[in-house]
Write a protein that holds these residues in place. Structure first.
Motif, short mmCIF file in Angstrom:
data_model
loop_
_atom_site.label_atom_id
_atom_site.label_comp_id
_atom_site.label_asym_id
_atom_site.label_seq_id
_atom_site.Cartn_x
_atom_site.Cartn_y
_atom_site.Cartn_z
N PHE A 62 0.82 -1.22 0.00
CA PHE A 62 0.00 0.00 0.00
C PHE A 62 0.85 1.27 0.00
O PHE A 62 0.33 2.37 -0.06
CB PHE A 62 -0.93 0.02 1.23
N ALA A 63 2.15 1.13 0.09
CA ALA A 63 3.03 2.29 0.10
C ALA A 63 3.42 2.64 -1.33
O ALA A 63 3.38 1.79 -2.22
CB ALA A 63 4.27 1.98 0.93
N SER A 64 3.79 3.91 -1.54
CA SER A 64 4.21 4.26 -2.90
C SER A 64 5.74 4.23 -3.00
O SER A 64 6.44 4.44 -2.01
CB SER A 64 3.66 5.63 -3.31
N ASP A 65 6.21 3.96 -4.21
CA ASP A 65 7.64 3.94 -4.51
C ASP A 65 8.43 3.04 -3.57
O ASP A 65 9.40 3.47 -2.95
CB ASP A 65 8.18 5.38 -4.48
N VAL A 66 8.00 1.79 -3.47
CA VAL A 66 8.68 0.82 -2.60
C VAL A 66 9.97 0.36 -3.27
O VAL A 66 10.00 0.09 -4.47
CB VAL A 66 7.75 -0.37 -2.30
N ARG A 67 11.04 0.31 -2.49
CA ARG A 67 12.35 -0.11 -3.01
C ARG A 67 12.89 -1.26 -2.17
O ARG A 67 12.31 -1.61 -1.15
CB ARG A 67 13.34 1.07 -2.93
N ASP A 68 14.06 -1.80 -2.57
CA ASP A 68 14.64 -2.93 -1.83
C ASP A 68 14.89 -2.61 -0.37
O ASP A 68 14.82 -3.47 0.49
CB ASP A 68 15.97 -3.36 -2.46
N VAL A 109 20.63 5.87 9.61
CA VAL A 109 20.14 6.91 8.70
C VAL A 109 18.95 6.34 7.94
O VAL A 109 19.04 5.26 7.35
CB VAL A 109 21.23 7.33 7.70
N VAL A 110 17.82 7.05 7.99
CA VAL A 110 16.65 6.66 7.18
C VAL A 110 16.19 7.87 6.37
O VAL A 110 16.35 9.01 6.79
CB VAL A 110 15.48 6.12 8.04
N ARG A 111 15.63 7.59 5.21
CA ARG A 111 15.10 8.66 4.35
C ARG A 111 13.61 8.45 4.17
O ARG A 111 13.14 7.31 4.10
CB ARG A 111 15.80 8.62 2.99
N MET A 112 12.90 9.55 4.07
CA MET A 112 11.47 9.44 3.89
C MET A 112 11.11 9.55 2.41
O MET A 112 11.75 10.29 1.67
CB MET A 112 10.76 10.56 4.66
N PRO A 113 10.05 8.83 2.00
CA PRO A 113 9.63 8.92 0.60
C PRO A 113 8.97 10.27 0.32
O PRO A 113 8.64 11.01 1.26
CB PRO A 113 8.60 7.78 0.47
N GLU A 114 8.75 10.55 -0.95
CA GLU A 114 8.15 11.83 -1.32
C GLU A 114 6.76 11.97 -0.71
O GLU A 114 6.36 13.01 -0.23
CB GLU A 114 8.08 11.95 -2.85
N GLU A 115 6.00 10.87 -0.75
CA GLU A 115 4.69 10.92 -0.09
C GLU A 115 4.43 9.61 0.61
O GLU A 115 4.96 8.57 0.23
CB GLU A 115 3.59 11.22 -1.10
#
Ligand code: FES
Length: 106
Positions: free
Chosen positions: A74-80, A98-104
């Motif tokens: 259900f999340a957008s732009d899922v990566r490895d 370190v974690v990064r947040m997705p655009e939305e």
């Protein structure tokens, strides 16, 4: 206690100390870090706490559970390196994470 760097989609960094036993999501919410919504409050039922774990840290943060895996649909732009931050428990081992947040958020 672990020092965690949360990086917003626009590159803004937030470095906060998070107590052991909290989740990476709770560390963000308690410190008003934007970019993690956490609508379900950590029940692995909303996918709005999606983050990308820095590649250097994916070994330490572990594997996704099967429930987490299905919520990530259900999340957008899922990566490895996508994880639900409510499913990552903080320990001293994660000091420097370190974690990064997705655009939305989903
Ligand atoms: S806070 Fe809802 S899935 Fe993480």
């Amino acid at each position: 206690m672990a020092k965690i760097t949360y990086i917003e989609h626009d590159g803004t960094e937030h470095v906060v100390d998070v107590e052991d036993g909290l989740t990476v999501m709770e560390g963000a919410i308690r410190n008003m870090v934007p970019g993690i919504d956490a609508d379900c409050g950590g029940a692995c039922a909303c996918a709005t706490c999606h983050v990308y774990v820095d590649e250097k840290w994916t070994g330490k943060t572990g594997e996704r559970s099967s429930m987490e895996e299905s919520m990530l649909d259900f999340a957008s732009d899922v990566r490895d390196n996508s994880r639900l931050s409510c499913q990552i428990k903080v320990t001293g081992e994660l000091d420097g994470l370190v974690v990064r947040m997705p655009e939305e958020q989903g």
